[in-house]
Design a protein around this motif. Structure first.
Motif, PDB file in Angstrom:
ATOM      1  N   ASP A   1      37.861  49.279  46.374  1.00 37.56           N
ATOM      2  CA  ASP A   1      38.805  50.322  46.785  1.00 37.56           C
ATOM      3  C   ASP A   1      38.647  50.662  48.265  1.00 37.56           C
ATOM      4  O   ASP A   1      39.642  50.812  48.977  1.00 37.56           O
ATOM      5  CB  ASP A   1      38.603  51.588  45.964  1.00 37.56           C
ATOM      6  N   THR A   2      37.418  50.797  48.703  1.00 37.95           N
ATOM      7  CA  THR A   2      37.148  51.120  50.109  1.00 37.95           C
ATOM      8  C   THR A   2      37.782  50.076  51.016  1.00 37.95           C
ATOM      9  O   THR A   2      38.413  50.418  52.019  1.00 37.95           O
ATOM     10  CB  THR A   2      35.624  51.183  50.364  1.00 37.95           C
ATOM     11  N   ILE A   3      37.641  48.823  50.658  1.00 31.61           N
ATOM     12  CA  ILE A   3      38.200  47.736  51.465  1.00 31.61           C
ATOM     13  C   ILE A   3      39.719  47.689  51.325  1.00 31.61           C
ATOM     14  O   ILE A   3      40.447  47.598  52.313  1.00 31.61           O
ATOM     15  CB  ILE A   3      37.582  46.381  51.056  1.00 31.61           C
ATOM     16  N   ALA A   4      40.208  47.756  50.104  1.00 34.62           N
ATOM     17  CA  ALA A   4      41.651  47.631  49.863  1.00 34.62           C
ATOM     18  C   ALA A   4      42.457  48.699  50.599  1.00 34.62           C
ATOM     19  O   ALA A   4      43.522  48.415  51.154  1.00 34.62           O
ATOM     20  CB  ALA A   4      41.945  47.673  48.370  1.00 34.62           C
TER      21      ALA A   4
ATOM     22  N   THR B   1      42.012  49.900  53.376  1.00 34.65           N
ATOM     23  CA  THR B   1      42.121  49.620  54.815  1.00 34.65           C
ATOM     24  C   THR B   1      43.194  48.578  55.107  1.00 34.65           C
ATOM     25  O   THR B   1      43.514  48.336  56.262  1.00 34.65           O
ATOM     26  CB  THR B   1      40.781  49.106  55.404  1.00 34.65           C
ATOM     27  N   ILE B   2      43.746  47.964  54.076  1.00 28.64           N
ATOM     28  CA  ILE B   2      44.763  46.924  54.238  1.00 28.64           C
ATOM     29  C   ILE B   2      46.140  47.573  54.198  1.00 28.64           C
ATOM     30  O   ILE B   2      46.471  48.304  53.260  1.00 28.64           O
ATOM     31  CB  ILE B   2      44.601  45.847  53.149  1.00 28.64           C
ATOM     32  N   GLU B   3      46.907  47.303  55.220  1.00 35.47           N
ATOM     33  CA  GLU B   3      48.173  48.005  55.445  1.00 35.47           C
ATOM     34  C   GLU B   3      49.140  47.976  54.260  1.00 35.47           C
ATOM     35  O   GLU B   3      49.770  48.974  53.950  1.00 35.47           O
ATOM     36  CB  GLU B   3      48.869  47.412  56.679  1.00 35.47           C
ATOM     37  N   ASN B   4      49.264  46.861  53.585  1.00 32.22           N
ATOM     38  CA  ASN B   4      50.266  46.760  52.527  1.00 32.22           C
ATOM     39  C   ASN B   4      49.715  47.032  51.122  1.00 32.22           C
ATOM     40  O   ASN B   4      50.356  46.739  50.129  1.00 32.22           O
ATOM     41  CB  ASN B   4      50.973  45.404  52.569  1.00 32.22           C
ATOM     42  N   PHE B   5      48.541  47.657  51.034  1.00 32.51           N
ATOM     43  CA  PHE B   5      47.959  48.007  49.731  1.00 32.51           C
ATOM     44  C   PHE B   5      48.697  49.213  49.176  1.00 32.51           C
ATOM     45  O   PHE B   5      48.902  50.210  49.860  1.00 32.51           O
ATOM     46  CB  PHE B   5      46.468  48.336  49.895  1.00 32.51           C
ATOM     47  N   LYS B   6      49.094  49.126  47.915  1.00 29.67           N
ATOM     48  CA  LYS B   6      49.814  50.249  47.310  1.00 29.67           C
ATOM     49  C   LYS B   6      49.089  50.873  46.129  1.00 29.67           C
ATOM     50  O   LYS B   6      49.559  51.834  45.549  1.00 29.67           O
ATOM     51  CB  LYS B   6      51.231  49.839  46.924  1.00 29.67           C
ATOM     52  N   GLY B   7      47.916  50.350  45.776  1.00 27.25           N
ATOM     53  CA  GLY B   7      47.129  50.928  44.704  1.00 27.25           C
ATOM     54  C   GLY B   7      47.211  50.116  43.427  1.00 27.25           C
ATOM     55  O   GLY B   7      47.876  49.087  43.359  1.00 27.25           O
ATOM     56  N   TYR B   8      46.523  50.628  42.406  1.00 25.40           N
ATOM     57  CA  TYR B   8      46.496  49.962  41.105  1.00 25.40           C
ATOM     58  C   TYR B   8      46.017  50.953  40.063  1.00 25.40           C
ATOM     59  O   TYR B   8      45.511  52.014  40.390  1.00 25.40           O
ATOM     60  CB  TYR B   8      45.585  48.726  41.120  1.00 25.40           C
ATOM     61  N   GLU B   9      46.165  50.589  38.821  1.00 25.40           N
ATOM     62  CA  GLU B   9      45.662  51.405  37.717  1.00 25.40           C
ATOM     63  C   GLU B   9      44.550  50.638  37.020  1.00 25.40           C
ATOM     64  O   GLU B   9      44.557  49.414  36.973  1.00 25.40           O
ATOM     65  CB  GLU B   9      46.778  51.710  36.726  1.00 25.40           C
ATOM     66  N   GLY B  10      43.593  51.361  36.469  1.00 24.94           N
ATOM     67  CA  GLY B  10      42.511  50.715  35.742  1.00 24.94           C
ATOM     68  C   GLY B  10      41.326  50.421  36.639  1.00 24.94           C
ATOM     69  O   GLY B  10      41.158  51.023  37.699  1.00 24.94           O
ATOM     70  N   ASN B  11      40.517  49.477  36.221  1.00 22.38           N
ATOM     71  CA  ASN B  11      39.320  49.111  36.963  1.00 22.38           C
ATOM     72  C   ASN B  11      39.638  48.123  38.080  1.00 22.38           C
ATOM     73  O   ASN B  11      40.554  47.315  37.946  1.00 22.38           O
ATOM     74  CB  ASN B  11      38.290  48.477  36.011  1.00 22.38           C
ATOM     75  N   PRO B  12      38.865  48.164  39.159  1.00 17.55           N
ATOM     76  CA  PRO B  12      39.112  47.213  40.247  1.00 17.55           C
ATOM     77  C   PRO B  12      38.708  45.804  39.825  1.00 17.55           C
ATOM     78  O   PRO B  12      37.788  45.629  39.012  1.00 17.55           O
ATOM     79  CB  PRO B  12      38.209  47.723  41.366  1.00 17.55           C
ATOM     80  N   PRO B  13      39.384  44.805  40.352  1.00 12.26           N
ATOM     81  CA  PRO B  13      38.988  43.428  40.041  1.00 12.26           C
ATOM     82  C   PRO B  13      37.605  43.135  40.625  1.00 12.26           C
ATOM     83  O   PRO B  13      37.255  43.636  41.685  1.00 12.26           O
ATOM     84  CB  PRO B  13      40.070  42.590  40.719  1.00 12.26           C
ATOM     85  N   SER B  14      36.834  42.327  39.914  1.00 10.37           N
ATOM     86  CA  SER B  14      35.483  42.022  40.382  1.00 10.37           C
ATOM     87  C   SER B  14      35.274  40.544  40.666  1.00 10.37           C
ATOM     88  O   SER B  14      34.194  40.136  41.059  1.00 10.37           O
ATOM     89  CB  SER B  14      34.448  42.482  39.351  1.00 10.37           C
ATOM     90  N   ASN B  15      36.345  39.754  40.478  1.00  8.59           N
ATOM     91  CA  ASN B  15      36.247  38.331  40.785  1.00  8.59           C
ATOM     92  C   ASN B  15      37.646  37.771  41.054  1.00  8.59           C
ATOM     93  O   ASN B  15      38.647  38.463  40.864  1.00  8.59           O
ATOM     94  CB  ASN B  15      35.543  37.568  39.657  1.00  8.59           C
ATOM     95  N   LYS B  16      37.700  36.522  41.486  1.00 10.91           N
ATOM     96  CA  LYS B  16      38.968  35.895  41.867  1.00 10.91           C
ATOM     97  C   LYS B  16      39.959  35.853  40.706  1.00 10.91           C
ATOM     98  O   LYS B  16      41.143  36.131  40.883  1.00 10.91           O
ATOM     99  CB  LYS B  16      38.719  34.488  42.400  1.00 10.91           C
ATOM    100  N   THR B  17      39.489  35.517  39.524  1.00 10.63           N
ATOM    101  CA  THR B  17      40.376  35.419  38.364  1.00 10.63           C
ATOM    102  C   THR B  17      41.042  36.754  38.066  1.00 10.63           C
ATOM    103  O   THR B  17      42.264  36.816  37.875  1.00 10.63           O
ATOM    104  CB  THR B  17      39.592  34.925  37.129  1.00 10.63           C
ATOM    105  N   GLU B  18      40.254  37.821  38.041  1.00 10.03           N
ATOM    106  CA  GLU B  18      40.809  39.160  37.786  1.00 10.03           C
ATOM    107  C   GLU B  18      41.773  39.554  38.900  1.00 10.03           C
ATOM    108  O   GLU B  18      42.845  40.101  38.643  1.00 10.03           O
ATOM    109  CB  GLU B  18      39.690  40.191  37.682  1.00 10.03           C
ATOM    110  N   TYR B  19      41.384  39.297  40.138  1.00 14.18           N
ATOM    111  CA  TYR B  19      42.210  39.665  41.283  1.00 14.18           C
ATOM    112  C   TYR B  19      43.543  38.917  41.269  1.00 14.18           C
ATOM    113  O   TYR B  19      44.595  39.521  41.484  1.00 14.18           O
ATOM    114  CB  TYR B  19      41.452  39.384  42.582  1.00 14.18           C
TER     115      TYR B  19
END
Length: 80
Positions: free
Chosen positions: A5-8, A10-28
């Motif tokens: 979340d801290t990193i996301a 900072t990215i200009e086009n991030f709009k958020g998400y619901e639930g838990n943050p992804p923890s690997n490439k597959t989830e992301y």
């Protein structure tokens, strides 16, 4: 707050998400198009930023131990 979340946020086009943050490439890869407008960053870009992240508090602590001056943000972080 998760490091993702801290990193996301900072990215200009991030709009958020619901639930838990992804923890690997597959989830992301499953949710990235819903998290960003336009072209989302790759997992490698996000992971690199997470791996290189140093919190303001940790930075301030290291500088205090080394006797170096703090930035205003670092000073505020350790005082508040």
């Amino acid at each position: 707050m998760a490091l993702f979340d801290t990193i996301a946020w900072t990215i200009e086009n991030f709009k958020g998400y619901e639930g838990n943050p992804p923890s690997n490439k597959t989830e992301y890869d499953k949710v990235k198009n819903d998290m960003f407008t336009g072209t989302p960053p790759t997992w490698t870009e996000i992971k690199t930023k997470m791996d290189n992240y140093v919190s303001v508090k940790d930075s301030a602590k290291a500088k205090l131990i080394a006797g170096e001056p703090l930035t205003e943000e670092e000073a505020e972080r350790i005082v508040l």
